[in-house]
Design a protein around this motif. Structure first.
Motif, PDB file in Angstrom:
ATOM      1  N   ASN A  99       0.810  -1.210   0.000  1.00 29.72           N
ATOM      2  CA  ASN A  99       0.000   0.000   0.000  1.00 29.72           C
ATOM      3  C   ASN A  99       0.847   1.266   0.000  1.00 29.72           C
ATOM      4  OD1 ASN A  99      -2.444  -1.449   0.058  1.00 29.72           O
ATOM      5  ND2 ASN A  99      -2.322  -1.670   2.294  1.00 29.72           N
ATOM      6  N   GLY A 100       2.158   1.094  -0.061  1.00 36.59           N
ATOM      7  CA  GLY A 100       3.042   2.251  -0.062  1.00 36.59           C
ATOM      8  C   GLY A 100       3.143   2.882  -1.439  1.00 36.59           C
ATOM      9  N   PRO A 101       3.999   3.910  -1.568  1.00 35.40           N
ATOM     10  CA  PRO A 101       4.163   4.584  -2.869  1.00 35.40           C
ATOM     11  C   PRO A 101       4.674   3.621  -3.934  1.00 35.40           C
ATOM     12  CG  PRO A 101       5.154   5.852  -1.082  1.00 35.40           C
ATOM     13  CD  PRO A 101       4.814   4.514  -0.515  1.00 35.40           C
ATOM     14  N   ALA A 102       4.079   3.660  -5.102  1.00 39.89           N
ATOM     15  CA  ALA A 102       4.486   2.790  -6.199  1.00 39.89           C
ATOM     16  C   ALA A 102       5.745   3.337  -6.858  1.00 39.89           C
ATOM     17  CB  ALA A 102       3.379   2.671  -7.223  1.00 39.89           C
ATOM     18  N   THR A 103       6.560   2.436  -7.386  1.00 42.20           N
ATOM     19  CA  THR A 103       7.780   2.830  -8.084  1.00 42.20           C
ATOM     20  C   THR A 103       7.450   3.343  -9.475  1.00 42.20           C
ATOM     21  OG1 THR A 103       9.104   1.194  -6.891  1.00 42.20           O
ATOM     22  CG2 THR A 103      10.001   2.033  -8.966  1.00 42.20           C
ATOM     23  N   GLU A 104       7.947   4.529  -9.796  1.00 42.45           N
ATOM     24  CA  GLU A 104       7.804   5.084 -11.139  1.00 42.45           C
ATOM     25  C   GLU A 104       9.003   4.635 -11.969  1.00 42.45           C
ATOM     26  OE1 GLU A 104       7.982   9.400 -13.481  1.00 42.45           O
ATOM     27  OE2 GLU A 104       8.399   9.263 -11.324  1.00 42.45           O
ATOM     28  N   LEU A 105       8.738   3.978 -13.091  1.00 42.75           N
ATOM     29  CA  LEU A 105       9.803   3.549 -13.999  1.00 42.75           C
ATOM     30  C   LEU A 105       9.933   4.535 -15.148  1.00 42.75           C
ATOM     31  CD1 LEU A 105      11.886   1.571 -15.254  1.00 42.75           C
ATOM     32  CD2 LEU A 105       9.932   0.372 -16.298  1.00 42.75           C
ATOM     33  N   VAL A 106      11.172   4.994 -15.381  1.00 38.30           N
ATOM     34  CA  VAL A 106      11.490   5.795 -16.553  1.00 38.30           C
ATOM     35  C   VAL A 106      12.548   5.012 -17.325  1.00 38.30           C
ATOM     36  CG1 VAL A 106      12.255   8.019 -17.433  1.00 38.30           C
ATOM     37  CG2 VAL A 106      11.039   7.899 -15.253  1.00 38.30           C
ATOM     38  N   ASP A 107      12.108   4.283 -18.333  1.00 39.15           N
ATOM     39  CA  ASP A 107      12.994   3.412 -19.110  1.00 39.15           C
ATOM     40  C   ASP A 107      13.368   4.127 -20.408  1.00 39.15           C
ATOM     41  OD1 ASP A 107      14.345   1.416 -20.431  1.00 39.15           O
ATOM     42  OD2 ASP A 107      12.678  -0.019 -20.445  1.00 39.15           O
ATOM     43  N   VAL A 108      14.630   4.516 -20.529  1.00 35.25           N
ATOM     44  CA  VAL A 108      15.096   5.212 -21.736  1.00 35.25           C
ATOM     45  C   VAL A 108      16.125   4.380 -22.491  1.00 35.25           C
ATOM     46  CG1 VAL A 108      14.565   7.539 -20.959  1.00 35.25           C
ATOM     47  CG2 VAL A 108      16.763   6.524 -20.333  1.00 35.25           C
ATOM     48  N   SER A 109      16.211   3.092 -22.186  1.00 38.21           N
ATOM     49  CA  SER A 109      17.128   2.215 -22.908  1.00 38.21           C
ATOM     50  C   SER A 109      16.778   2.201 -24.388  1.00 38.21           C
ATOM     51  CB  SER A 109      17.090   0.793 -22.338  1.00 38.21           C
ATOM     52  OG  SER A 109      15.791   0.238 -22.449  1.00 38.21           O
ATOM     53  N   CYS A 110      17.782   2.016 -25.231  1.00 35.98           N
ATOM     54  CA  CYS A 110      17.536   2.117 -26.670  1.00 35.98           C
ATOM     55  C   CYS A 110      18.495   1.206 -27.431  1.00 35.98           C
ATOM     56  CB  CYS A 110      17.733   3.564 -27.128  1.00 35.98           C
ATOM     57  SG  CYS A 110      17.126   3.892 -28.800  1.00 35.98           S
ATOM     58  N   SER A 111      17.944   0.431 -28.343  1.00 35.02           N
ATOM     59  CA  SER A 111      18.767  -0.464 -29.151  1.00 35.02           C
ATOM     60  C   SER A 111      19.815   0.325 -29.914  1.00 35.02           C
ATOM     61  CB  SER A 111      17.886  -1.245 -30.135  1.00 35.02           C
ATOM     62  OG  SER A 111      17.000  -2.087 -29.442  1.00 35.02           O
ATOM     63  N   ALA A 112      21.043  -0.207 -29.938  1.00 32.33           N
ATOM     64  CA  ALA A 112      22.209   0.370 -30.612  1.00 32.33           C
ATOM     65  C   ALA A 112      22.844   1.513 -29.848  1.00 32.33           C
ATOM     66  CB  ALA A 112      21.888   0.798 -32.039  1.00 32.33           C
ATOM     67  N   VAL A 125      17.352   3.390 -35.923  1.00 32.89           N
ATOM     68  CA  VAL A 125      17.264   2.781 -37.245  1.00 32.89           C
ATOM     69  C   VAL A 125      16.056   3.265 -38.024  1.00 32.89           C
ATOM     70  CG1 VAL A 125      18.547   0.719 -36.609  1.00 32.89           C
ATOM     71  CG2 VAL A 125      16.067   0.764 -36.306  1.00 32.89           C
ATOM     72  N   LEU A 126      15.083   3.842 -37.346  1.00 33.33           N
ATOM     73  CA  LEU A 126      13.933   4.426 -38.031  1.00 33.33           C
ATOM     74  C   LEU A 126      14.160   5.906 -38.330  1.00 33.33           C
ATOM     75  CD1 LEU A 126      10.876   2.812 -36.221  1.00 33.33           C
ATOM     76  CD2 LEU A 126      12.076   2.064 -38.280  1.00 33.33           C
ATOM     77  N   GLN A 127      15.423   6.349 -38.166  1.00 31.87           N
ATOM     78  CA  GLN A 127      15.796   7.735 -38.432  1.00 31.87           C
ATOM     79  C   GLN A 127      15.027   8.715 -37.540  1.00 31.87           C
ATOM     80  OE1 GLN A 127      18.514   8.501 -40.468  1.00 31.87           O
ATOM     81  NE2 GLN A 127      18.625   6.268 -40.263  1.00 31.87           N
ATOM     82  N   GLN A 128      14.723   8.259 -36.336  1.00 31.23           N
ATOM     83  CA  GLN A 128      14.109   9.114 -35.340  1.00 31.23           C
ATOM     84  C   GLN A 128      15.176   9.545 -34.328  1.00 31.23           C
ATOM     85  OE1 GLN A 128      10.544  10.043 -35.162  1.00 31.23           O
ATOM     86  NE2 GLN A 128      11.007   9.479 -37.266  1.00 31.23           N
ATOM     87  N   ARG A 129      15.082  10.771 -33.888  1.00 30.32           N
ATOM     88  CA  ARG A 129      16.063  11.324 -32.963  1.00 30.32           C
ATOM     89  C   ARG A 129      15.495  11.232 -31.546  1.00 30.32           C
ATOM     90  NH1 ARG A 129      20.400  14.914 -33.797  1.00 30.32           N
ATOM     91  NH2 ARG A 129      20.795  16.445 -32.138  1.00 30.32           N
ATOM     92  N   VAL A 130      16.223  10.526 -30.665  1.00 32.17           N
ATOM     93  CA  VAL A 130      15.780  10.403 -29.279  1.00 32.17           C
ATOM     94  C   VAL A 130      16.738  11.181 -28.380  1.00 32.17           C
ATOM     95  CG1 VAL A 130      14.642   8.180 -29.643  1.00 32.17           C
ATOM     96  CG2 VAL A 130      17.045   8.222 -28.986  1.00 32.17           C
ATOM     97  N   PRO A 131      16.241  11.739 -27.292  1.00 37.07           N
ATOM     98  CA  PRO A 131      17.069  12.591 -26.426  1.00 37.07           C
ATOM     99  C   PRO A 131      18.179  11.800 -25.739  1.00 37.07           C
ATOM    100  CG  PRO A 131      14.717  12.878 -25.975  1.00 37.07           C
ATOM    101  CD  PRO A 131      14.848  11.656 -26.830  1.00 37.07           C
ATOM    102  N   PRO A 132      19.197  12.486 -25.238  1.00 35.23           N
ATOM    103  CA  PRO A 132      20.225  11.827 -24.425  1.00 35.23           C
ATOM    104  C   PRO A 132      19.566  11.118 -23.240  1.00 35.23           C
ATOM    105  CG  PRO A 132      20.870  14.080 -24.936  1.00 35.23           C
ATOM    106  CD  PRO A 132      19.444  13.934 -25.378  1.00 35.23           C
ATOM    107  N   GLN A 133      20.045   9.946 -22.920  1.00 34.05           N
ATOM    108  CA  GLN A 133      19.419   9.174 -21.851  1.00 34.05           C
ATOM    109  C   GLN A 133      19.533   9.860 -20.491  1.00 34.05           C
ATOM    110  OE1 GLN A 133      20.060   4.910 -21.836  1.00 34.05           O
ATOM    111  NE2 GLN A 133      20.241   4.840 -24.072  1.00 34.05           N
TER     112      GLN A 133
END
Length: 316
Positions: A99-112, A125-133
């Motif tokens: 019943n305590g505070p739930a863990t917030e997950l921020v997953d920014v892992s990225c293939s390659a 690989v889809l030519q999309q730009r993702v921010p620095p982790q």
């Protein structure tokens, strides 16, 4: 830079783009002494505790993202799975919280991804730009897992791409090793030495941005048995060469963890007997299975094993 999404393509075609474009991971890490802390001692800037983290940030490459492990999420070409070990860890922590505070997950892992993508944008690989982790890190973050290093200096890509291409030249020799000698020095083993410094810097900069976080460095699983494996598609002598490079990478990660007081989650030792040639593999072989895993990448079983190890470490 425009964020407009490219024209949609059939899903399987986009998947095949990933299979061809991602630096395919290949590493058979050897056992060594893991860097662990006794319960209650300082680790990663905080006292080890069984308290449930409130904000968990997962950093890493495709061995963290787990492409094509169900359920696969395109994620602008990062191909993160909802069944990867960060997601499983977060669920385990939420169960522990009750019943305590739930863990917030921020997953920014990225293939390659490699270590440079912690502080610089990545084009997928889809030519999309993702921010620095590192943009996911905050002073309030109290748990960080890191799984990175194998893609730096194209080590994995060389072992899985270039080396198999050279096998036909001398099937019983070591044509890949021979091609990577420069003035009496080996290109890949020297590269791994530089990777150690990079991973050490990553850990140090995580601590600067999230000083209260408990930091866990997750190493890579064993892909092949000690005697080698036909599924590697290497010349006979290059099996030993690949293992030598892998040993040095393993040592580099362990030393980086030790030098920075990060905790090592020793997935390699746990994965012994679960290589791609085993009866119970945790990692896929040379053929991509779009319903299970990218070639030479973790199956769901391997991600579950990694999650169990992380949760065990957090309980210590």
């Amino acid at each position: 830079m425009s964020r407009t999404r490219p024209a949609r393509q059939p899903l399987e075609r986009r998947h095949r783009m990933l299979a061809a474009g991602v630096a395919l991971a290949f590493v058979a890490l050897v056992a060594g002494c893991s860097s662990t802390d006794d319960g209650g001692e300082k680790s990663g800037g905080r006292t080890a505790t069984t308290d449930v983290p409130t904000r968990y940030v997962a950093l890493g490459d495709s061995f963290t993202a787990a492409p094509f492990v169900p359920n696969a999420v395109e994620a602008l070409g990062c191909y993160r799975s909802t069944g990867n070990y960060p997601s499983l860890v977060a669920r385990g922590l939420r169960d522990a919280a009750g019943n305590g505070p739930a863990t917030e997950l921020v997953d920014v892992s990225c293939s390659a991804a490699d270590t440079t993508h912690m502080t610089k944008p990545q084009t997928t690989v889809l030519q999309q730009r993702v921010p620095p982790q590192f943009e996911a890190l905050t002073p309030e973050t109290d748990l960080v897992t890191i799984g990175i290093g194998g893609n730096d200096f194209n080590v994995f890509a060389t072992l899985t791409g270039r080396c198999p291409q050279l096998a036909d030249r001398d099937p019983k020799g070591a044509p890949c090793r021979e091609s990577l000698q420069r003035g009496g020095r080996d290109v890949l083993t020297e590269a791994v030495g530089r990777t150690q410094k990079r991973v050490r810097t990553v850990i140090e900069e995580v601590r600067e941005r999230s000083p209260e976080a408990r930091i866990l460095l997750v190493n890579y699983p064993q892909l092949t048995p000690k005697k080698g494996c036909d599924n590697l598609m290497l010349a006979r002598g290059d099996n030993a060469y690949a293992r030598e490079v892998a040993e040095r990478l393993d040592q580099a990660l362990r030393r980086a963890a030790e030098a920075t007081d990060a905790e090592l989650v020793d997935l390699w030792s746990a994965s012994e007997g679960h290589d791609i040639c085993s009866d119970d593999p945790w990692v896929n072989g040379p053929e991509t299975d779009f319903s299970r895993a990218l070639q030479f990448h973790p199956f769901a079983e391997g991600q579950q094993a990694a999650a169990d190890l992380v949760l065990e470490k957090l309980r210590s």
